[in-house]
Write a protein that holds these residues in place. Structure first.
Motif, PDB file in Angstrom:
ATOM      1  N   ASP A   1      22.848 -24.092 -51.063  1.00 13.09           N
ATOM      2  CA  ASP A   1      21.596 -24.833 -50.930  1.00 13.09           C
ATOM      3  C   ASP A   1      20.997 -24.841 -52.326  1.00 13.09           C
ATOM      4  OD1 ASP A   1      18.975 -25.683 -50.518  1.00 13.09           O
ATOM      5  OD2 ASP A   1      18.855 -24.787 -48.533  1.00 13.09           O
ATOM      6  N   GLY A   2      21.447 -25.794 -53.145  1.00 10.86           N
ATOM      7  CA  GLY A   2      20.980 -25.865 -54.530  1.00 10.86           C
ATOM      8  C   GLY A   2      22.093 -25.659 -55.548  1.00 10.86           C
ATOM      9  N   ALA A   3      23.334 -25.493 -55.057  1.00  6.43           N
ATOM     10  CA  ALA A   3      24.538 -25.445 -55.902  1.00  6.43           C
ATOM     11  C   ALA A   3      24.662 -24.202 -56.783  1.00  6.43           C
ATOM     12  CB  ALA A   3      24.659 -26.727 -56.754  1.00  6.43           C
ATOM     13  N   ASP A   4      23.957 -23.133 -56.474  1.00  5.30           N
ATOM     14  CA  ASP A   4      24.051 -21.936 -57.322  1.00  5.30           C
ATOM     15  C   ASP A   4      25.404 -21.231 -57.214  1.00  5.30           C
ATOM     16  OD1 ASP A   4      21.641 -22.220 -58.566  1.00  5.30           O
ATOM     17  OD2 ASP A   4      20.546 -20.821 -57.290  1.00  5.30           O
ATOM     18  N   LEU A   5      26.029 -21.244 -56.033  1.00 11.64           N
ATOM     19  CA  LEU A   5      27.357 -20.605 -55.916  1.00 11.64           C
ATOM     20  C   LEU A   5      28.379 -21.364 -56.757  1.00 11.64           C
ATOM     21  CD1 LEU A   5      27.838 -19.729 -52.100  1.00 11.64           C
ATOM     22  CD2 LEU A   5      27.381 -18.136 -53.966  1.00 11.64           C
ATOM     23  N   VAL A   6      28.396 -22.672 -56.576  1.00 10.46           N
ATOM     24  CA  VAL A   6      29.369 -23.493 -57.315  1.00 10.46           C
ATOM     25  C   VAL A   6      29.162 -23.309 -58.826  1.00 10.46           C
ATOM     26  CG1 VAL A   6      30.222 -25.821 -57.772  1.00 10.46           C
ATOM     27  CG2 VAL A   6      29.477 -25.221 -55.491  1.00 10.46           C
ATOM     28  N   THR A   7      27.901 -23.394 -59.250  1.00  3.00           N
ATOM     29  CA  THR A   7      27.607 -23.265 -60.679  1.00  3.00           C
ATOM     30  C   THR A   7      28.060 -21.906 -61.206  1.00  3.00           C
ATOM     31  OG1 THR A   7      25.686 -24.611 -60.237  1.00  3.00           O
ATOM     32  CG2 THR A   7      25.767 -23.589 -62.389  1.00  3.00           C
ATOM     33  N   THR A   8      27.793 -20.851 -60.439  1.00  4.86           N
ATOM     34  CA  THR A   8      28.178 -19.516 -60.910  1.00  4.86           C
ATOM     35  C   THR A   8      29.701 -19.379 -60.949  1.00  4.86           C
ATOM     36  OG1 THR A   8      26.156 -18.701 -59.872  1.00  4.86           O
ATOM     37  CG2 THR A   8      27.721 -17.032 -60.586  1.00  4.86           C
ATOM     38  N   ILE A   9      30.399 -19.926 -59.952  1.00  6.64           N
ATOM     39  CA  ILE A   9      31.871 -19.878 -59.973  1.00  6.64           C
ATOM     40  C   ILE A   9      32.396 -20.603 -61.215  1.00  6.64           C
ATOM     41  CG2 ILE A   9      33.970 -20.780 -58.854  1.00  6.64           C
ATOM     42  CD1 ILE A   9      32.761 -20.104 -56.175  1.00  6.64           C
ATOM     43  N   LEU A  10      31.851 -21.790 -61.469  1.00  5.88           N
ATOM     44  CA  LEU A  10      32.393 -22.609 -62.574  1.00  5.88           C
ATOM     45  C   LEU A  10      32.022 -22.060 -63.952  1.00  5.88           C
ATOM     46  CD1 LEU A  10      31.887 -26.230 -61.186  1.00  5.88           C
ATOM     47  CD2 LEU A  10      33.912 -24.776 -61.069  1.00  5.88           C
ATOM     48  N   THR A  11      30.977 -21.245 -64.037  1.00  6.45           N
ATOM     49  CA  THR A  11      30.588 -20.727 -65.346  1.00  6.45           C
ATOM     50  C   THR A  11      30.990 -19.274 -65.553  1.00  6.45           C
ATOM     51  OG1 THR A  11      28.398 -20.279 -64.439  1.00  6.45           O
ATOM     52  CG2 THR A  11      28.644 -22.309 -65.717  1.00  6.45           C
ATOM     53  N   LYS A  12      30.814 -18.439 -64.493  1.00  5.92           N
ATOM     54  CA  LYS A  12      31.018 -17.003 -64.704  1.00  5.92           C
ATOM     55  C   LYS A  12      32.172 -16.407 -63.924  1.00  5.92           C
ATOM     56  CE  LYS A  12      26.144 -16.109 -65.574  1.00  5.92           C
ATOM     57  NZ  LYS A  12      25.115 -16.600 -64.682  1.00  5.92           N
ATOM     58  N   ARG A  13      32.640 -17.085 -62.871  1.00 10.38           N
ATOM     59  CA  ARG A  13      33.691 -16.504 -62.046  1.00 10.38           C
ATOM     60  C   ARG A  13      34.840 -17.498 -61.865  1.00 10.38           C
ATOM     61  NH1 ARG A  13      32.187 -11.852 -59.163  1.00 10.38           N
ATOM     62  NH2 ARG A  13      34.414 -11.780 -58.722  1.00 10.38           N
ATOM     63  N   LYS A  14      35.320 -18.041 -62.994  1.00 12.45           N
ATOM     64  CA  LYS A  14      36.321 -19.114 -62.957  1.00 12.45           C
ATOM     65  C   LYS A  14      37.584 -18.695 -62.231  1.00 12.45           C
ATOM     66  CE  LYS A  14      34.740 -21.396 -67.095  1.00 12.45           C
ATOM     67  NZ  LYS A  14      34.615 -21.167 -68.492  1.00 12.45           N
ATOM     68  N   GLU A  15      37.890 -17.375 -62.238  1.00 15.32           N
ATOM     69  CA  GLU A  15      39.125 -16.904 -61.608  1.00 15.32           C
ATOM     70  C   GLU A  15      39.123 -17.151 -60.095  1.00 15.32           C
ATOM     71  OE1 GLU A  15      36.617 -14.956 -62.385  1.00 15.32           O
ATOM     72  OE2 GLU A  15      36.381 -13.416 -60.859  1.00 15.32           O
ATOM     73  N   LEU A  16      37.925 -17.444 -59.524  1.00 14.52           N
ATOM     74  CA  LEU A  16      37.844 -17.647 -58.074  1.00 14.52           C
ATOM     75  C   LEU A  16      38.239 -19.065 -57.654  1.00 14.52           C
ATOM     76  CD1 LEU A  16      34.438 -15.838 -57.313  1.00 14.52           C
ATOM     77  CD2 LEU A  16      36.740 -14.964 -56.875  1.00 14.52           C
ATOM     78  N   VAL A  17      38.198 -20.002 -58.617  1.00 11.75           N
ATOM     79  CA  VAL A  17      38.367 -21.424 -58.290  1.00 11.75           C
ATOM     80  C   VAL A  17      39.646 -21.677 -57.490  1.00 11.75           C
ATOM     81  CG1 VAL A  17      38.873 -23.700 -59.291  1.00 11.75           C
ATOM     82  CG2 VAL A  17      36.995 -22.332 -60.187  1.00 11.75           C
ATOM     83  N   SER A  18      40.745 -21.063 -57.914  1.00  8.18           N
ATOM     84  CA  SER A  18      42.038 -21.386 -57.282  1.00  8.18           C
ATOM     85  C   SER A  18      42.075 -20.995 -55.801  1.00  8.18           C
ATOM     86  CB  SER A  18      43.172 -20.686 -58.035  1.00  8.18           C
ATOM     87  OG  SER A  18      42.947 -19.295 -57.974  1.00  8.18           O
ATOM     88  N   GLY A  19      41.210 -20.076 -55.391  1.00  7.83           N
ATOM     89  CA  GLY A  19      41.210 -19.652 -53.988  1.00  7.83           C
ATOM     90  C   GLY A  19      40.260 -20.444 -53.098  1.00  7.83           C
ATOM     91  N   VAL A  20      39.463 -21.327 -53.711  1.00  7.39           N
ATOM     92  CA  VAL A  20      38.457 -22.047 -52.914  1.00  7.39           C
ATOM     93  C   VAL A  20      39.057 -23.337 -52.347  1.00  7.39           C
ATOM     94  CG1 VAL A  20      36.132 -23.042 -52.898  1.00  7.39           C
ATOM     95  CG2 VAL A  20      36.629 -21.126 -54.412  1.00  7.39           C
ATOM     96  N   LEU A  21      38.895 -23.528 -51.023  1.00  6.52           N
ATOM     97  CA  LEU A  21      39.390 -24.757 -50.385  1.00  6.52           C
ATOM     98  C   LEU A  21      38.381 -25.888 -50.548  1.00  6.52           C
ATOM     99  CD1 LEU A  21      40.442 -23.170 -46.942  1.00  6.52           C
ATOM    100  CD2 LEU A  21      41.831 -23.387 -49.019  1.00  6.52           C
ATOM    101  N   GLY A  22      37.095 -25.522 -50.496  1.00 13.53           N
ATOM    102  CA  GLY A  22      36.053 -26.537 -50.605  1.00 13.53           C
ATOM    103  C   GLY A  22      34.716 -25.924 -50.289  1.00 13.53           C
ATOM    104  N   GLY A  23      33.678 -26.775 -50.281  1.00 12.85           N
ATOM    105  CA  GLY A  23      32.344 -26.243 -50.020  1.00 12.85           C
ATOM    106  C   GLY A  23      31.446 -27.281 -49.379  1.00 12.85           C
TER     107      GLY A  23
END
Ligand SMILES: NC(=O)c1ccc[n+]([C@@H]2O[C@H](COP(=O)([O-])OP(=O)(O)OC[C@H]3O[C@@H](n4cnc5c(N)ncnc54)[C@H](O)[C@@H]3O)[C@@H](O)[C@H]2O)c1
Length: 424
Positions: free
Chosen positions: A131-153
């Motif tokens: 709700d406001g894209a904070d998870l996505v933003t944090t994944i893409l900036t600080k937790r990039k290693e998580l991207v490959s495991g995400v199916l979608g949002g």
């Protein structure tokens, strides 16, 4: 960080759980569409084993969504999407009674807020719910290693969808997102009637002011602004709209409101409400000309719509006069009252949207998650609308729950509507 039955959490006080539980049950009664989805989820378990991190306002309605996802088989954790919107009893009950790890404390500082987002991401989500894209933003900036495991949002609000669309445009979005906000059964109801009613509820609870006879300036005539303006008018306020979009300004004028630039409105308003999704809509040049005693509140997603640093700079002193009311005294002696630290006032000083309306928003959320789990292989890293059949089905089920029947097209009418040669 506290633990209960090995459920990780960071909440204010687990002793508040009993109160939270009865309030969660109360909200559930008014969420018949979500109840139907939950019943099916319990039977079919479409989310079996899927890890979901949900960054949402931690309210009674959100609790019912999290429970629905859990009952669909998902492994859910919840964190706050705003430092002031958490209901501490709900956060306690989610953890203690429903064993859903929750990281949220009302009034948490910025560092705690982001540490809670990190805790939710330590869950290694396959689905992010924002709700406001904070998870996505944090994944893409600080937790990039998580991207490959995400199916979608999924994304709940206008501001989040705007942020995500610009990420997609710049090619930085790395997984598909369903824009729940853009479903008709979300923004036409949640943003308009939900924000409309609960924003006034928040202002009234914070101030106990009378709307009748007050000059209320609503900044932004989008879906939220329309709702706020409509309800303020209903309470007898003299409503003034400020806009930057000519079409929306025209609509406001034809809906019977006065429309003027903020520089003019600032001089005459008693209560100012920002719902634009934009920054510095109320700024120093406006504070300079406001009446003594003007009240300023925001219901847009971020606390940037009112230029609070400018207000701080212009003020000699500030003090808290009531819960969620800060009195700023300017150099010339005028006082300006800022509500809820400029954060969403409906969630800071009241309880957010009524469950009846969140029923539709969260039905869309639950069904959008199921859709992503089933279809993620076909989706690109783009922002997608909620599929039309889901949106329509939510409307159909809501009408059914409200006991409202509607007509069906006759075969003759269907043929007429689908034929270009008819009507000549
Ligand atoms: N408080 C809540 O619970 C809640 C619920 C839903 C949405 N929101 C948030 O509220 C905000 C508005 O959402 P919406 O769905 O109404 O968006 P919207 O895009 O429909 O409307 C925003 C309006 O603000 C206008 N605007 C932009 N800059 C302006 C300015 N400087 N002055 C005057 N008007 C300006 C735009 O032209 C637009 O008409 C977003 O931040 C959204 O995320 C809050």
């Amino acid at each position: 960080m506290a633990t209960t039955k090995k459920v990780q959490c960071d909440v204010k006080d687990l002793g508040l759980a009993a109160k939270g539980k009865t309030r969660i049950e109360w909200a559930n009664q008014w969420m018949p569409v979500l109840q139907l989805i939950r019943k099916r989820f319990i039977k079919e378990r479409p989310l079996e084993g899927v890890r979901i991190s949900a960054c949402l306002h931690v309210t009674t309605e959100t609790a019912n969504l999290a429970i629905t996802l859990r009952d669909g088989g998902a492994d859910v954790v919840v964190c706050a999407s705003n430092p002031l919107s958490t209901q501490d009893d709900v956060a306690a009950s989610l953890t203690k009674d429903f064993h859903i790890p929750t990281f949220a404390i009302k009034g948490e500082d910025k560092d705690t807020y982001y540490s809670h987002i990190i805790s939710a991401l330590d869950h290694k989500p396959q689905i992010t719910m924002d709700d406001g894209a904070d998870l996505v933003t944090t994944i893409l900036t600080k937790r990039k290693e998580l991207v490959s495991g995400v199916l979608g949002g999924t994304e709940e609000t206008t501001t989040g969808v705007i942020r995500l669309r610009s990420m997609a445009q710049d090619g930085v979005l790395k997984y598909p997102i369903i824009a729940v906000n853009d479903a008709d059964t979300k923004h036409l109801f949640d943003n308009r009637y939900g924000t409309g009613q609960s924003t006034l509820d928040g202002i009234i609870r914070a101030t106990n002011l009378l709307f009748a006879g007050s000059k209320v300036v609503v900044c932004g005539y989008g879906w939220c602004g329309r709702g706020v303006a409509m309800r303020a008018k209903g309470l007898g306020a003299d409503v003034i709209i400020t806009e930057v979009s000519p079409t929306r300004a025209l609509e406001a004028a034809m809906d019977g409101f006065r429309v003027m630039p903020m520089a003019e409105a600032a001089k005459i308003g008693d209560i100012f409400i920002t719902v634009t999704g934009n920054k510095s809509v109320v700024a120093s040049e406006h504070f300079k000309v406001m009446k003594d005693g003007a009240v300023v509140a925001n219901s847009g997603h971020f606390n940037v719509e009112i230029d609070i640093p400018a207000l701080e700079k212009m003020s000699l002193q500030k003090r808290q006069t009531r819960d969620f009311v800060e009195e700023y005294t300017l150099r010339d002696g005028r006082k300006i009252y800022l509500l809820g630290e400029g954060r969403l006032i409906n969630l800071a000083a009241a309880e957010g949207h009524p469950a009846v309306v969140m029923d539709m928003s969260f039905a869309n959320q639950a069904l959008a998650v199921e859709y992503v789990v089933k279809n993620h292989k076909k989706l690109e890293p783009q922002v997608y609308p909620v599929p039309l059949d889901i949106d329509r089905n939510v409307a159909r089920l809501k009408l059914q729950a409200m006991g409202i029947a509607i007509d069906k097209l006759t075969p003759e009418q269907e043929e007429y509507l689908s034929s270009w040669s008819e009507g000549t």
